[in-house]
Design a protein around this motif. Structure first.
Motif, PDB file in Angstrom:
ATOM      1  N   ASP A  49      84.212  -0.896  26.116  1.00  0.00           N
ATOM      2  CA  ASP A  49      83.388  -1.810  26.909  1.00  0.00           C
ATOM      3  C   ASP A  49      82.113  -2.197  26.173  1.00  0.00           C
ATOM      4  O   ASP A  49      81.451  -3.162  26.537  1.00  0.00           O
ATOM      5  N   ASN A  50      81.792  -1.419  25.122  1.00  0.00           N
ATOM      6  CA  ASN A  50      80.554  -1.721  24.386  1.00  0.00           C
ATOM      7  C   ASN A  50      80.826  -2.464  23.094  1.00  0.00           C
ATOM      8  O   ASN A  50      79.998  -2.454  22.185  1.00  0.00           O
ATOM      9  N   PHE A  51      81.967  -3.050  22.969  1.00  0.00           N
ATOM     10  CA  PHE A  51      82.306  -3.739  21.717  1.00  0.00           C
ATOM     11  C   PHE A  51      81.253  -4.796  21.380  1.00  0.00           C
ATOM     12  O   PHE A  51      80.844  -5.592  22.227  1.00  0.00           O
TER      13      PHE A  51
ATOM     14  N   HIS B  48      96.974  -1.272  34.603  1.00  0.00           N
ATOM     15  CA  HIS B  48      95.970  -1.375  33.539  1.00  0.00           C
ATOM     16  C   HIS B  48      95.852  -2.833  33.071  1.00  0.00           C
ATOM     17  O   HIS B  48      94.751  -3.347  32.887  1.00  0.00           O
ATOM     18  N   ALA B  49      97.004  -3.488  32.912  1.00  0.00           N
ATOM     19  CA  ALA B  49      96.999  -4.892  32.473  1.00  0.00           C
ATOM     20  C   ALA B  49      96.263  -5.754  33.499  1.00  0.00           C
ATOM     21  O   ALA B  49      95.543  -6.696  33.141  1.00  0.00           O
ATOM     22  N   GLN B  50      96.428  -5.410  34.748  1.00  0.00           N
ATOM     23  CA  GLN B  50      95.751  -6.191  35.790  1.00  0.00           C
ATOM     24  C   GLN B  50      94.234  -6.030  35.697  1.00  0.00           C
ATOM     25  O   GLN B  50      93.494  -6.988  35.874  1.00  0.00           O
ATOM     26  N   ASP B  51      93.817  -4.799  35.389  1.00  0.00           N
ATOM     27  CA  ASP B  51      92.380  -4.566  35.204  1.00  0.00           C
ATOM     28  C   ASP B  51      91.870  -5.353  34.003  1.00  0.00           C
ATOM     29  O   ASP B  51      90.793  -5.944  34.037  1.00  0.00           O
ATOM     30  N   ILE B  52      92.673  -5.307  32.949  1.00  0.00           N
ATOM     31  CA  ILE B  52      92.282  -6.031  31.738  1.00  0.00           C
ATOM     32  C   ILE B  52      92.114  -7.516  32.065  1.00  0.00           C
ATOM     33  O   ILE B  52      91.157  -8.157  31.638  1.00  0.00           O
ATOM     34  N   LYS B  53      93.041  -8.033  32.860  1.00  0.00           N
ATOM     35  CA  LYS B  53      92.987  -9.465  33.191  1.00  0.00           C
ATOM     36  C   LYS B  53      91.645  -9.817  33.850  1.00  0.00           C
ATOM     37  O   LYS B  53      90.968 -10.747  33.443  1.00  0.00           O
TER      38      LYS B  53
ATOM     39  N   GLN C 137      88.752 -12.063  32.049  1.00  0.00           N
ATOM     40  CA  GLN C 137      88.286 -13.330  32.630  1.00  0.00           C
ATOM     41  C   GLN C 137      86.789 -13.289  32.935  1.00  0.00           C
ATOM     42  O   GLN C 137      86.145 -14.334  32.992  1.00  0.00           O
ATOM     43  N   ASN C 138      86.257 -12.066  33.075  1.00  0.00           N
ATOM     44  CA  ASN C 138      84.819 -11.968  33.289  1.00  0.00           C
ATOM     45  C   ASN C 138      84.041 -11.837  31.980  1.00  0.00           C
ATOM     46  O   ASN C 138      82.854 -11.548  31.984  1.00  0.00           O
ATOM     47  N   GLY C 139      84.749 -12.017  30.867  1.00  0.00           N
ATOM     48  CA  GLY C 139      84.050 -12.091  29.588  1.00  0.00           C
ATOM     49  C   GLY C 139      83.910 -10.790  28.822  1.00  0.00           C
ATOM     50  O   GLY C 139      83.014 -10.662  27.987  1.00  0.00           O
ATOM     51  N   HIS C 140      84.780  -9.817  29.044  1.00  0.00           N
ATOM     52  CA  HIS C 140      84.765  -8.571  28.255  1.00  0.00           C
ATOM     53  C   HIS C 140      84.780  -8.933  26.765  1.00  0.00           C
ATOM     54  O   HIS C 140      85.742  -9.545  26.285  1.00  0.00           O
ATOM     55  N   PRO C 141      83.737  -8.537  26.005  1.00  0.00           N
ATOM     56  CA  PRO C 141      83.618  -9.054  24.625  1.00  0.00           C
ATOM     57  C   PRO C 141      84.760  -8.633  23.706  1.00  0.00           C
ATOM     58  O   PRO C 141      85.211  -9.422  22.877  1.00  0.00           O
ATOM     59  N   GLY C 142      85.221  -7.377  23.850  1.00  0.00           N
ATOM     60  CA  GLY C 142      86.285  -6.903  22.968  1.00  0.00           C
ATOM     61  C   GLY C 142      87.602  -7.617  23.248  1.00  0.00           C
ATOM     62  O   GLY C 142      88.277  -8.104  22.334  1.00  0.00           O
ATOM     63  N   TYR C 143      87.962  -7.688  24.514  1.00  0.00           N
ATOM     64  CA  TYR C 143      89.208  -8.370  24.871  1.00  0.00           C
ATOM     65  C   TYR C 143      89.149  -9.824  24.406  1.00  0.00           C
ATOM     66  O   TYR C 143      90.127 -10.379  23.919  1.00  0.00           O
ATOM     67  N   PHE C 144      87.983 -10.384  24.569  1.00  0.00           N
ATOM     68  CA  PHE C 144      87.837 -11.790  24.203  1.00  0.00           C
ATOM     69  C   PHE C 144      88.000 -12.012  22.700  1.00  0.00           C
ATOM     70  O   PHE C 144      88.648 -12.961  22.270  1.00  0.00           O
TER      71      PHE C 144
END
Ligand code: ARG
Length: 568
Positions: free
Chosen positions: A173-175, A210-215, A219-226
């Motif tokens: 979460d701190n990426f 877990h995938a649903q949480d990731i989604k 979409q809320n802008g998690h920097p690492g996922y993005f």
């Protein structure tokens, strides 16, 4: 010229009626036929045949009529003057709409990290041809490639990469986006991620959750996922472009999909809340689109899912709003699989009740399934759902085999052009809404209702024009039936394009092309052009007919987005 409209208007004006002209199958009796006398007799309480005899002289008076006669219970058959046909065919055929509109077309709509499959063939081909038809008629169109780049598949891919490479820093979460990451994705592997992840998710509820949480986080802008998403997005878009380019479709005006639409969600939500249209259902936020008079189930339209994530539904409504703000179109037309009909009905209702867009100006053209010879959805030889590349490859192979069997040698560019025509024409000639059978061997035949036959005819005319040493003369020449029928068909081009647009029926273009080609080939066989014993005035006149037919055939071919090779 739109021959049908010209003749029909003149007759109706002369008789003070508004009846439809018929086009008889057998032109021996006339080029057109009208039942005006039968319609008029009804209101006048007269005998139709007698009334036909009364109005006959009025029809023969029209300057383009060579002859008119009464048939059956009171039909009037009309034969046009050859000079009139000849003159009318001299000007280029250029259909125009009387009411030009701005139209947004939603087709293609491919998905990130899912390779293009057979289902994308029809949306691309039919959508593109429809776009070309609309443009030719003078409508202003904008094509939207509404890419699937925001939903659950993105999350599944992120979750899958996390499973394969948990050591990567993206999942924290701190990426910090400035962190350089030494990680490359191989395109072939990327294509395998989604199917693997979605199968795995079905058997593993934890992974699914877990995938649903990731989604939601993504979409809320998690920097690492993005950051990870941006990485595979680039690769995926490039692969998408490569496949799409094989179909020779016009470039999209906008390659903007769900992610872009998501930017408008807040504004749309405000509109919905102000009208009190959002309610809660099982933890999800929904828009009720059911009506009193519904006799089919009409589930609510999903605004956010129970985890608060955006949905296919919400981004689609936001996309309508975005398009309204961007192009302010008169109409938005969507081309997808018929199986999405319910989704679009819900979307159109949601647009209507939120007053974002008028229901009547939203249209969904749903197409049927492409089946194999066994009547089941087409699969590759190894039994997998066919990809778009697989289909095009299979047709290229079939063309190559056919060409080598016939002892010809054609270059790769020509083979590709023939395969392209085979795939696209076969798709276009079927009614969009029905299923059809796809068989690489039969679509590549050089005879019959096929793309190669159409190209072959164009190549043939082209070769006549190239070999001609004298110029074509547009001076009127008395015509035989083959020459005359060909020009009449040319003069049906404008009506065909207008009808194809109005009926949203691209198959009308393909079938017109086939009919035109048949008349061209009959003319070619029966009317020698360059043969030495053809008198020079006839040769010049026939060359003119070739010119005119060639021009119209090329326009038709262009509407289908086919490429004519220089030889075949
Ligand atoms: N991406 C979707 C699919 O492959 C089609 C999207 C169609 N367009 C739309 N605005 N919903 O099924």
């Amino acid at each position: 010229m739109n021959l049908y409209k010209h003749v029909s208007n003149a007759i109706n004006e002369k008789l003070g009626t508004s009846v439809n002209l018929e086009v008889p199958r057998n032109r021996d009796f006339g080029d057109f036929s009208t039942n005006a006398a039968m319609v008029m007799a009804k209101s006048a309480g007269k005998n139709p045949r007698e009334l036909a005899a009364e109005i006959l002289p009025k029809i023969t008076e029209l300057d383009f009529v060579a002859d008119a006669s009464i048939a059956g219970p009171g039909f009037i058959n009309i034969k046009l003057k050859d000079e009139f046909i000849w003159e009318s065919a001299c000007a280029p055929q250029s259909p125009k709409s009387d009411t030009p509109m701005t139209i947004d077309l939603d087709y293609g709509a491919y998905n990130v990290a899912k390779s293009l499959h057979i289902g994308h063939l029809r949306t691309s081909i039919v959508g593109d041809t429809f776009n070309r038809i609309a443009k030719l008629l003078g409508h202003k169109t904008y094509s939207w490639n509404h890419i699937g780049d925001w939903g659950k598949p993105m999350a599944l891919i992120i979750a899958w990469i996390e499973r394969l490479h948990p050591e990567l820093p993206y999942f924290s979460d701190n990426f910090d986006p400035a962190t350089p990451v030494d990680f490359e994705i191989n395109p072939t592997e990327l294509n395998a991620y989604y199917p693997a992840a979605s199968t795995f998710a079905k058997e593993n509820p934890d992974f699914q959750a877990h995938a649903q949480d990731i989604k939601a986080k993504f979409q809320n802008g998690h920097p690492g996922y993005f950051a990870l998403y941006e990485k595979f997005l680039k690769i995926s878009m490039k692969m998408m472009q490569e496949t799409v380019s094989r179909l020779n479709i016009l470039p999209f005006d906008y390659d903007l999909g769900e992610r872009n639409a998501a930017k408008y969600l807040d504004k749309v939500e405000k509109i919905l809340r102000a009208k009190d249209l959002i309610s809660e259902s099982d933890g999800a936020q929904v828009i009720v689109v059911k009506r009193e008079d519904d006799n089919k189930p009409m589930p609510p339209y999903m605004w956010t899912d129970s985890r608060g994530a955006d949905t296919y539904d919400s981004t689609d409504l936001a996309a309508v709003y975005c398009r309204k703000m961007t192009d302010n179109p008169d109409k938005i037309i969507y081309f997808t699989d018929l199986r999405q009909s319910l989704h679009f009905e819900q979307l159109f209702r949601a647009s209507q009740i939120s007053e974002i867009f008028d229901y009547n100006n939203l249209e969904h053209i749903g197409y049927g399934t492409i089946n194999g010879r066994d009547g089941k959805p087409f699969k590759t030889r190894d039994g997998n759902a066919a990809g778009l590349d697989d289909i095009i490859d299979a047709v290229n192979i079939a063309v190559r085999e056919r060409v080598s069997e016939s002892g010809k040698t054609l270059d790769e560019g020509t083979i590709r052009a023939i395969a392209l025509a085979a795939v696209k024409f076969n798709d276009l000639m079927h009614d969009v809404r029905s299923d059809y059978i796809f068989d690489p061997a039969s679509v590549t035949s050089f005879e019959g209702r096929t793309g190669p036959y159409i190209l072959y005819t164009a190549v043939r005319l082209n070769s006549v024009l190239k070999r001609a040493t004298m110029t074509a003369s547009p001076t009127y020449m008395p015509m035989n039936a083959d020459e005359r029928n060909l020009l009449i068909s040319v003069l049906d081009f404008e009506r065909t394009v207008i009808n194809a647009f109005e009926n949203r029926a691209t198959d009308m273009i393909a079938n017109y092309a086939y009919d035109l080609c048949q008349l061209i080939n009959t003319f070619y066989h029966n009317c020698p052009i360059l043969r030495e014993d053809t008198p020079s005035d006839i040769r010049a006149g026939r060359l003119h007919i070739v010119n005119v037919a060639h021009d119209t055939l090329l326009k038709t071919i262009d509407l289908m987005g086919l490429i004519v090779p220089s030889e075949m």
